[in-house]
Design an enzyme around this catalytic site. Structure first.
Site, PDB file in Angstrom:
ATOM      1  N   CYS A  63     -27.629 -71.060  -0.144  1.00  0.00           N
ATOM      2  CA  CYS A  63     -28.364 -71.487  -1.787  1.00  0.00           C
ATOM      3  C   CYS A  63     -30.369 -72.281  -1.281  1.00  0.00           C
ATOM      4  CB  CYS A  63     -28.563 -73.143  -1.995  1.00  0.00           C
ATOM      5  SG  CYS A  63     -26.611 -72.157  -2.944  1.00  0.00           S
ATOM      6  N   ASN A 103     -24.994 -73.750 -11.097  1.00  0.00           N
ATOM      7  CA  ASN A 103     -26.220 -73.419  -9.110  1.00  0.00           C
ATOM      8  C   ASN A 103     -26.323 -71.835  -9.179  1.00  0.00           C
ATOM      9  OD1 ASN A 103     -26.326 -73.038  -6.463  1.00  0.00           O
ATOM     10  ND2 ASN A 103     -24.834 -74.456  -6.129  1.00  0.00           N
ATOM     11  N   HIS A 163     -33.248 -77.909  -5.319  1.00  0.00           N
ATOM     12  CA  HIS A 163     -32.376 -76.662  -5.563  1.00  0.00           C
ATOM     13  C   HIS A 163     -31.059 -77.107  -6.235  1.00  0.00           C
ATOM     14  CE1 HIS A 163     -28.571 -74.250  -5.496  1.00  0.00           C
ATOM     15  NE2 HIS A 163     -27.601 -74.859  -4.271  1.00  0.00           N
TER      16      HIS A 163
HETATM   17  N1  COA Z   1     -12.545 -80.642 -13.593  1.00  0.00           N
HETATM   18  C1  COA Z   1     -11.498 -81.226 -13.550  1.00  0.00           C
HETATM   19  N2  COA Z   1     -11.229 -81.273 -12.815  1.00  0.00           N
HETATM   20  C2  COA Z   1     -12.060 -81.276 -11.098  1.00  0.00           C
HETATM   21  C3  COA Z   1     -12.824 -80.630 -11.328  1.00  0.00           C
HETATM   22  C4  COA Z   1     -12.940 -79.686 -12.441  1.00  0.00           C
HETATM   23  N3  COA Z   1     -14.009 -78.578 -12.541  1.00  0.00           N
HETATM   24  N4  COA Z   1     -13.116 -80.356  -9.963  1.00  0.00           N
HETATM   25  C5  COA Z   1     -12.657 -80.599  -9.190  1.00  0.00           C
HETATM   26  N5  COA Z   1     -11.799 -82.199 -10.509  1.00  0.00           N
HETATM   27  C6  COA Z   1     -10.892 -82.991  -9.799  1.00  0.00           C
HETATM   28  C7  COA Z   1     -10.602 -82.756  -8.201  1.00  0.00           C
HETATM   29  O1  COA Z   1      -9.288 -82.059  -8.501  1.00  0.00           O
HETATM   30  C8  COA Z   1     -10.194 -84.718  -7.813  1.00  0.00           C
HETATM   31  O2  COA Z   1      -8.917 -84.513  -8.486  1.00  0.00           O
HETATM   32  P1  COA Z   1      -8.056 -86.158  -7.470  1.00  0.00           P
HETATM   33  O3  COA Z   1      -9.141 -87.344  -7.678  1.00  0.00           O
HETATM   34  O4  COA Z   1      -6.800 -85.667  -8.467  1.00  0.00           O
HETATM   35  O5  COA Z   1      -8.173 -84.906  -6.145  1.00  0.00           O
HETATM   36  C9  COA Z   1     -11.367 -84.658  -8.771  1.00  0.00           C
HETATM   37  O6  COA Z   1     -11.838 -84.184  -9.698  1.00  0.00           O
HETATM   38  C10 COA Z   1     -12.341 -85.373  -7.980  1.00  0.00           C
HETATM   39  O7  COA Z   1     -12.632 -84.260  -7.266  1.00  0.00           O
HETATM   40  P2  COA Z   1     -14.332 -84.242  -6.178  1.00  0.00           P
HETATM   41  O8  COA Z   1     -13.894 -83.122  -5.401  1.00  0.00           O
HETATM   42  O9  COA Z   1     -14.122 -85.456  -4.924  1.00  0.00           O
HETATM   43  O10 COA Z   1     -15.171 -84.387  -7.331  1.00  0.00           O
HETATM   44  P3  COA Z   1     -16.553 -84.514  -7.073  1.00  0.00           P
HETATM   45  O11 COA Z   1     -17.222 -85.339  -7.405  1.00  0.00           O
HETATM   46  O12 COA Z   1     -17.341 -84.932  -5.558  1.00  0.00           O
HETATM   47  O13 COA Z   1     -16.838 -83.174  -8.066  1.00  0.00           O
HETATM   48  C11 COA Z   1     -18.542 -81.640  -7.159  1.00  0.00           C
HETATM   49  C12 COA Z   1     -17.008 -82.255  -7.322  1.00  0.00           C
HETATM   50  C13 COA Z   1     -17.950 -79.752  -6.595  1.00  0.00           C
HETATM   51  C14 COA Z   1     -18.973 -81.533  -8.623  1.00  0.00           C
HETATM   52  C15 COA Z   1     -19.153 -82.150  -6.014  1.00  0.00           C
HETATM   53  O14 COA Z   1     -18.983 -82.695  -5.715  1.00  0.00           O
HETATM   54  C16 COA Z   1     -20.369 -80.776  -6.020  1.00  0.00           C
HETATM   55  O15 COA Z   1     -21.367 -81.042  -6.592  1.00  0.00           O
HETATM   56  N6  COA Z   1     -21.004 -80.797  -4.504  1.00  0.00           N
HETATM   57  C17 COA Z   1     -21.892 -79.522  -4.410  1.00  0.00           C
HETATM   58  C18 COA Z   1     -21.605 -78.160  -4.966  1.00  0.00           C
HETATM   59  C19 COA Z   1     -22.595 -77.659  -4.775  1.00  0.00           C
HETATM   60  O16 COA Z   1     -23.409 -77.157  -5.723  1.00  0.00           O
HETATM   61  N7  COA Z   1     -22.443 -76.762  -3.768  1.00  0.00           N
HETATM   62  C20 COA Z   1     -23.428 -76.009  -3.183  1.00  0.00           C
HETATM   63  C21 COA Z   1     -24.424 -75.572  -2.437  1.00  0.00           C
HETATM   64  S1  COA Z   1     -25.503 -77.353  -2.446  1.00  0.00           S
END
Ligand code: COA
Length: 347
Positions: free
Chosen positions: A123, A298, A268
């Protein structure tokens, strides 16, 4: 904290000046509702946790190079000339593991026998590509460079993984850089780049390289799913905020800009909560943050040029505006650059 400092841009004799911008997304729109039909997810979860409402996915048969050619054509048209002597293509999803995609893109654009290579910084790829292109300009290796960020993440996503499938989209964005003076409007004002390879497992496609070969799928422990993209979202989120904020601060120091004098922060486009957290840490108003991830998701190396094209064609970014760009991605890698927006026509 380690930050690579390239002695380019400000202070150097020749700067890279942005003179063209174009973008392209494949026509197929994939909504959150569509994904929630096959994955255990909801439109509400995706919107509130990421800010994404839809993304574009390429149809089978469309490759990264196809999107790169379309965006490249538009950037060259915007620059008013197809005269370039280097093509740098940032991508995580090349057309083939070998060779690079850039030479084919250059050839299809009719650019002749120009130098062409790919950059792999996930990214952060577009910012790395800008710095690399500017280096070629600074050393006199190139006069005009087509810099493209292009991705088809839909080809590496695990369709059963709700934590990645809802986030990524396909697209391409491109700019033309020309040799110019560091004091000109549109001159890139320097670069802050860095990496921390000890965190490589946070964002990884485990198979398909020399460490774990796809050609030996019957090896003990090898799984076809290892060619899918995987991400430890929560940790990536945390590092993305910290690194983008620190790298942005380093770039602001270099350009001598106070945070409140920045007109637009083009970060980004990973998650709107990341962009707002970075703005908060920098002491910038959240409404100075360019956001188009709601419509494209993204798009990794394509994300910053797509956001730029969207903001300029939408009338947000106007000539004379101070624009700060910052990215974070797999590797892990990060990078920032800045410029005063030039008077160019976007395609
Ligand atoms: N739909 C519903 N639930 C989902 C889900 C989806 N698409 N994806 C994850 N969950 C669930 C998880 O399983 C977890 O459940 P649990 O509490 O029962 O274990 C819960 O939602 C929370 O997950 P978590 O990973 O802690 O959520 P988060 O708030 O961190 O959001 C992302 C997840 C991926 C959106 C976030 O971490 C993020 O944006 N990270 C950076 C991503 C990125 O774009 N990176 C690219 C390079 S920079």
């Amino acid at each position: 904290m380690s930050h690579g400092h390239l002695p380019l841009g400000q202070g150097a004799g020749r700067a890279a000046v942005l003179t063209g911008l174009g973008s392209f997304v494949p026509p197929r729109v994939v909504t959150n509702e569509e994904l929630s039909r096959t994955l255990d997810t909801t439109d509400e979860w995706i919107r509130t946790r990421t800010g994404i409402t839809r993304r574009h996915w390429a149809d089978p048969g469309t490759a990264t190079g196809d999107l790169a050619v379309a965006a490249g054509e538009r950037a060259l048209k915007s620059a008013g000339s197809a005269d370039v002597d280097l093509v740098v293509l940032a991508t995580t999803t090349p057309d083939h593991p070998c060779p690079a995609t850039a030479p084919d893109v250059a050839s299809r654009l009719g650019l002749g026998n120009v130098a062409a290579y790919d950059i792999a910084a996930v990214c952060s790829g577009f910012v790395y590509a800008l710095a690399s292109a500017a280096g070629a300009i600074a050393t006199g290796t190139a006069e005009r460079v087509l810099v493209i960020g292009a991705e088809t993440y839909s080809t590496i996503l695990d369709p059963d993984d709700r934590t990645t499938s809802v986030i990524f989209g396909d697209g391409a964005g491109a700019v033309v850089l020309r040799a110019g003076d560091p004091t000109e409007q549109g001159a890139l004002l320097g670069y802050d780049l860095g990496s921390d390879g000890s965190l490589k497992d946070l964002i990884i496609v485990p198979g398909g390289g020399s460490r774990q070969r796809t050609t030996q799928a019957d090896e003990p422990g090898a799984r076809p799913a290892d060619t899918y993209f995987t991400m430890q979202g929560k940790q990536v989120f945390r590092h993305a905020v910290t690194r983008m904020a620190a790298s942005s601060r380093a770039m602001l120091d270099r350009s001598g800009w106070a945070p409140e004098t920045v007109d637009w922060f083009v970060g980004h486009q990973a998650n709107v909560r990341i962009l707002h957290a970075v703005a908060d840490q920098l002491g910038m108003a959240r409404d100075r943050t360019v956001v188009n991830l709601d419509r494209v998701g993204n798009t990794s190396a394509a994300s910053i040029p797509l956001a730029l094209a969207d903001a300029v064609s939408g009338g947000l970014i106007t000539p004379g505006d101070r624009v700060l760009m910052s990215a974070f991605g797999g590797g892990v890698t990060w990078g920032s650059t800045a410029l005063v927006w030039p008077d160019i026509a976007v395609q």
